[in-house]
Scaffold this motif. Structure first.
Motif, PDB file in Angstrom:
ATOM      1  N   LEU A  69       0.825  -1.216   0.000  1.00 45.47           N
ATOM      2  CA  LEU A  69       0.000   0.000   0.000  1.00 45.47           C
ATOM      3  C   LEU A  69       0.854   1.258   0.000  1.00 45.47           C
ATOM      4  O   LEU A  69       0.542   2.231  -0.694  1.00 45.47           O
ATOM      5  CB  LEU A  69      -0.931   0.005   1.213  1.00 45.47           C
ATOM      6  CG  LEU A  69      -2.051  -1.036   1.226  1.00 45.47           C
ATOM      7  CD1 LEU A  69      -2.833  -0.940   2.533  1.00 45.47           C
ATOM      8  CD2 LEU A  69      -2.957  -0.895   0.018  1.00 45.47           C
ATOM      9  N   LYS A  70       1.934   1.246   0.768  1.00 43.14           N
ATOM     10  CA  LYS A  70       2.826   2.407   0.848  1.00 43.14           C
ATOM     11  C   LYS A  70       3.463   2.708  -0.515  1.00 43.14           C
ATOM     12  O   LYS A  70       3.584   3.863  -0.908  1.00 43.14           O
ATOM     13  CB  LYS A  70       3.914   2.137   1.889  1.00 43.14           C
ATOM     14  CG  LYS A  70       4.891   3.260   2.078  1.00 43.14           C
ATOM     15  CD  LYS A  70       5.927   2.894   3.126  1.00 43.14           C
ATOM     16  CE  LYS A  70       7.050   3.907   3.147  1.00 43.14           C
ATOM     17  NZ  LYS A  70       8.158   3.468   3.996  1.00 43.14           N
ATOM     18  N   LYS A  71       3.844   1.667  -1.246  1.00 42.68           N
ATOM     19  CA  LYS A  71       4.514   1.857  -2.534  1.00 42.68           C
ATOM     20  C   LYS A  71       3.543   2.046  -3.698  1.00 42.68           C
ATOM     21  O   LYS A  71       3.961   2.389  -4.802  1.00 42.68           O
ATOM     22  CB  LYS A  71       5.451   0.688  -2.803  1.00 42.68           C
ATOM     23  CG  LYS A  71       6.636   0.697  -1.840  1.00 42.68           C
ATOM     24  CD  LYS A  71       7.565  -0.455  -2.047  1.00 42.68           C
ATOM     25  CE  LYS A  71       8.744  -0.345  -1.075  1.00 42.68           C
ATOM     26  NZ  LYS A  71       9.536  -1.574  -1.027  1.00 42.68           N
ATOM     27  N   ASN A  72       2.248   1.840  -3.461  1.00 43.89           N
ATOM     28  CA  ASN A  72       1.211   2.027  -4.482  1.00 43.89           C
ATOM     29  C   ASN A  72       0.055   2.814  -3.862  1.00 43.89           C
ATOM     30  O   ASN A  72      -1.076   2.329  -3.789  1.00 43.89           O
ATOM     31  CB  ASN A  72       0.726   0.667  -4.994  1.00 43.89           C
ATOM     32  CG  ASN A  72       1.835  -0.126  -5.630  1.00 43.89           C
ATOM     33  OD1 ASN A  72       2.247   0.148  -6.749  1.00 43.89           O
ATOM     34  ND2 ASN A  72       2.354  -1.110  -4.903  1.00 43.89           N
ATOM     35  N   PRO A  73       0.314   4.054  -3.418  1.00 40.25           N
ATOM     36  CA  PRO A  73      -0.658   4.793  -2.598  1.00 40.25           C
ATOM     37  C   PRO A  73      -1.981   5.120  -3.280  1.00 40.25           C
ATOM     38  O   PRO A  73      -2.995   5.255  -2.612  1.00 40.25           O
ATOM     39  CB  PRO A  73       0.095   6.063  -2.206  1.00 40.25           C
ATOM     40  CG  PRO A  73       1.126   6.234  -3.271  1.00 40.25           C
ATOM     41  CD  PRO A  73       1.516   4.837  -3.681  1.00 40.25           C
ATOM     42  N   LYS A  74      -2.005   5.247  -4.572  1.00 42.58           N
ATOM     43  CA  LYS A  74      -3.240   5.630  -5.267  1.00 42.58           C
ATOM     44  C   LYS A  74      -3.862   4.457  -6.027  1.00 42.58           C
ATOM     45  O   LYS A  74      -4.720   4.657  -6.879  1.00 42.58           O
ATOM     46  CB  LYS A  74      -2.958   6.786  -6.227  1.00 42.58           C
ATOM     47  CG  LYS A  74      -2.535   8.046  -5.502  1.00 42.58           C
ATOM     48  CD  LYS A  74      -2.292   9.174  -6.459  1.00 42.58           C
ATOM     49  CE  LYS A  74      -1.836  10.401  -5.673  1.00 42.58           C
ATOM     50  NZ  LYS A  74      -1.588  11.538  -6.535  1.00 42.58           N
ATOM     51  N   ALA A  75      -3.447   3.257  -5.700  1.00 45.11           N
ATOM     52  CA  ALA A  75      -3.910   2.076  -6.427  1.00 45.11           C
ATOM     53  C   ALA A  75      -5.400   1.835  -6.236  1.00 45.11           C
ATOM     54  O   ALA A  75      -5.908   1.878  -5.114  1.00 45.11           O
ATOM     55  CB  ALA A  75      -3.131   0.844  -5.972  1.00 45.11           C
ATOM     56  N   TYR A  78      -9.040  -4.232  -6.642  1.00 52.82           N
ATOM     57  CA  TYR A  78     -10.170  -5.149  -6.553  1.00 52.82           C
ATOM     58  C   TYR A  78      -9.673  -6.391  -5.831  1.00 52.82           C
ATOM     59  O   TYR A  78      -8.601  -6.903  -6.130  1.00 52.82           O
ATOM     60  CB  TYR A  78     -10.700  -5.508  -7.941  1.00 52.82           C
ATOM     61  CG  TYR A  78     -11.318  -4.328  -8.628  1.00 52.82           C
ATOM     62  CD1 TYR A  78     -12.631  -3.955  -8.365  1.00 52.82           C
ATOM     63  CD2 TYR A  78     -10.580  -3.552  -9.519  1.00 52.82           C
ATOM     64  CE1 TYR A  78     -13.205  -2.848  -8.976  1.00 52.82           C
ATOM     65  CE2 TYR A  78     -11.140  -2.445 -10.134  1.00 52.82           C
ATOM     66  CZ  TYR A  78     -12.455  -2.099  -9.852  1.00 52.82           C
ATOM     67  OH  TYR A  78     -13.005  -0.994 -10.454  1.00 52.82           O
ATOM     68  N   TYR A  79     -10.452  -6.868  -4.872  1.00 50.21           N
ATOM     69  CA  TYR A  79     -10.060  -7.989  -4.026  1.00 50.21           C
ATOM     70  C   TYR A  79     -10.902  -9.211  -4.399  1.00 50.21           C
ATOM     71  O   TYR A  79     -12.122  -9.209  -4.194  1.00 50.21           O
ATOM     72  CB  TYR A  79     -10.274  -7.639  -2.557  1.00 50.21           C
ATOM     73  CG  TYR A  79      -9.462  -6.439  -2.116  1.00 50.21           C
ATOM     74  CD1 TYR A  79      -8.211  -6.613  -1.516  1.00 50.21           C
ATOM     75  CD2 TYR A  79      -9.919  -5.146  -2.302  1.00 50.21           C
ATOM     76  CE1 TYR A  79      -7.450  -5.524  -1.113  1.00 50.21           C
ATOM     77  CE2 TYR A  79      -9.166  -4.050  -1.905  1.00 50.21           C
ATOM     78  CZ  TYR A  79      -7.940  -4.248  -1.315  1.00 50.21           C
ATOM     79  OH  TYR A  79      -7.191  -3.162  -0.922  1.00 50.21           O
ATOM     80  N   ALA A  80     -10.262 -10.235  -4.944  1.00 48.10           N
ATOM     81  CA  ALA A  80     -10.974 -11.445  -5.349  1.00 48.10           C
ATOM     82  C   ALA A  80     -11.178 -12.349  -4.139  1.00 48.10           C
ATOM     83  O   ALA A  80     -10.223 -12.710  -3.453  1.00 48.10           O
ATOM     84  CB  ALA A  80     -10.191 -12.177  -6.435  1.00 48.10           C
ATOM     85  N   ALA A 106      -6.026 -19.953   2.257  1.00 42.29           N
ATOM     86  CA  ALA A 106      -6.902 -19.122   3.085  1.00 42.29           C
ATOM     87  C   ALA A 106      -7.462 -17.880   2.402  1.00 42.29           C
ATOM     88  O   ALA A 106      -8.308 -17.196   2.969  1.00 42.29           O
ATOM     89  CB  ALA A 106      -6.148 -18.696   4.347  1.00 42.29           C
ATOM     90  N   GLY A 107      -7.003 -17.551   1.205  1.00 42.83           N
ATOM     91  CA  GLY A 107      -7.475 -16.345   0.542  1.00 42.83           C
ATOM     92  C   GLY A 107      -6.869 -15.085   1.142  1.00 42.83           C
ATOM     93  O   GLY A 107      -5.873 -15.123   1.848  1.00 42.83           O
ATOM     94  N   ILE A 112      -8.568  -7.391   5.767  1.00 40.49           N
ATOM     95  CA  ILE A 112      -8.394  -6.608   4.537  1.00 40.49           C
ATOM     96  C   ILE A 112      -9.714  -6.558   3.774  1.00 40.49           C
ATOM     97  O   ILE A 112     -10.137  -5.502   3.301  1.00 40.49           O
ATOM     98  CB  ILE A 112      -7.275  -7.213   3.651  1.00 40.49           C
ATOM     99  CG1 ILE A 112      -5.919  -7.075   4.355  1.00 40.49           C
ATOM    100  CG2 ILE A 112      -7.247  -6.533   2.282  1.00 40.49           C
ATOM    101  CD1 ILE A 112      -4.776  -7.780   3.640  1.00 40.49           C
ATOM    102  N   LEU A 113     -10.398  -7.692   3.669  1.00 41.01           N
ATOM    103  CA  LEU A 113     -11.675  -7.746   2.954  1.00 41.01           C
ATOM    104  C   LEU A 113     -12.725  -6.862   3.626  1.00 41.01           C
ATOM    105  O   LEU A 113     -13.470  -6.149   2.939  1.00 41.01           O
ATOM    106  CB  LEU A 113     -12.178  -9.188   2.869  1.00 41.01           C
ATOM    107  CG  LEU A 113     -11.302 -10.149   2.071  1.00 41.01           C
ATOM    108  CD1 LEU A 113     -11.869 -11.561   2.144  1.00 41.01           C
ATOM    109  CD2 LEU A 113     -11.148  -9.699   0.630  1.00 41.01           C
ATOM    110  N   LEU A 114     -12.785  -6.878   4.948  1.00 47.64           N
ATOM    111  CA  LEU A 114     -13.778  -6.073   5.669  1.00 47.64           C
ATOM    112  C   LEU A 114     -13.584  -4.580   5.438  1.00 47.64           C
ATOM    113  O   LEU A 114     -14.553  -3.829   5.363  1.00 47.64           O
ATOM    114  CB  LEU A 114     -13.731  -6.390   7.167  1.00 47.64           C
ATOM    115  CG  LEU A 114     -14.294  -7.757   7.554  1.00 47.64           C
ATOM    116  CD1 LEU A 114     -14.040  -8.050   9.035  1.00 47.64           C
ATOM    117  CD2 LEU A 114     -15.779  -7.852   7.228  1.00 47.64           C
ATOM    118  N   LYS A 115     -12.337  -4.143   5.300  1.00 47.12           N
ATOM    119  CA  LYS A 115     -12.052  -2.724   5.065  1.00 47.12           C
ATOM    120  C   LYS A 115     -12.310  -2.306   3.614  1.00 47.12           C
ATOM    121  O   LYS A 115     -12.328  -1.118   3.310  1.00 47.12           O
ATOM    122  CB  LYS A 115     -10.591  -2.414   5.405  1.00 47.12           C
ATOM    123  CG  LYS A 115     -10.293  -2.469   6.877  1.00 47.12           C
ATOM    124  CD  LYS A 115      -8.822  -2.174   7.119  1.00 47.12           C
ATOM    125  CE  LYS A 115      -8.468  -2.365   8.577  1.00 47.12           C
ATOM    126  NZ  LYS A 115      -7.026  -2.214   8.820  1.00 47.12           N
TER     127      LYS A 115
END
Length: 166
Positions: A69-75, A78-80, A106-107, A112-115
């Motif tokens: 997230l830090k290195k891709n701040p504006k990404a 989509y979470y499969a 475990a996926g 992360i999914l909840l957020k």
């Protein structure tokens, strides 16, 4: 030209990652690997699955999800997940978006999914099947994203695309 990104969150099986790497090379897609990995990137299994394409792969590794997230701040991510209410065909994949897949056992972690519930997508399945193979899942969703962009940067088996025939 559509540019897409596949993100593997803590992948465990080298052959799956190798196959996904090969798919990424074939489609001009960047691959992002979030550690810890369940294998070493120099393992024979990953090279065998990725064959001689691995050297051409645009791949970046990250220490953990926070590093990603830090290195891709504006990404736009989509979470499969098998838990999402919307399917992968319900969304419009933007140019340079990121499509994240979790580890085979475990996926993507629940926190992360909840957020990120609004950005979660799933591949429809029937019955009691837990999930599809990771490399198959990546191919299904990635090719839908590419289709939405009309395969704008891809040639068909070395032949000209319909746009180059004119």
């Amino acid at each position: 030209m559509a540019r897409l990104n596949i993100v593997l969150h803590e992948p465990e099986i080298p052959a799956n990652t190798g196959n996904i790497g090969r798919t990424c090379v074939a489609t001009g897609t960047r691959l992002h690997l979030i550690e810890p990995l369940g294998f070493k990137l120099n393992e024979k299994a990953i090279k065998r699955a990725g064959m001689d394409y691995w050297k051409d792969l645009d791949v970046t590794t990250y220490l953990d999800y926070e590093d990603f997230l830090k290195k891709n701040p504006k990404a736009k991510i989509y979470y499969a997940t098998t838990k999402a209410p919307q399917t992968y065909t319900d969304v419009e994949f933007e140019d340079d978006c990121y499509i994240m897949f979790g580890k085979e056992s475990a996926g993507i972690p629940e926190e992360i999914l909840l957020k990120n519930q609004a950005s979660c997508i799933r591949i429809p399945m029937i019955g009691e099947i837990r999930s599809l193979n990771l490399s198959n899942s990546v191919a299904i969703v990635l090719y839908e994203a590419l289709r939405q962009h009309d395969f704008d940067h891809m040639r068909l088996n070395g032949h000209l695309t319909k746009y180059e025939w004119k």
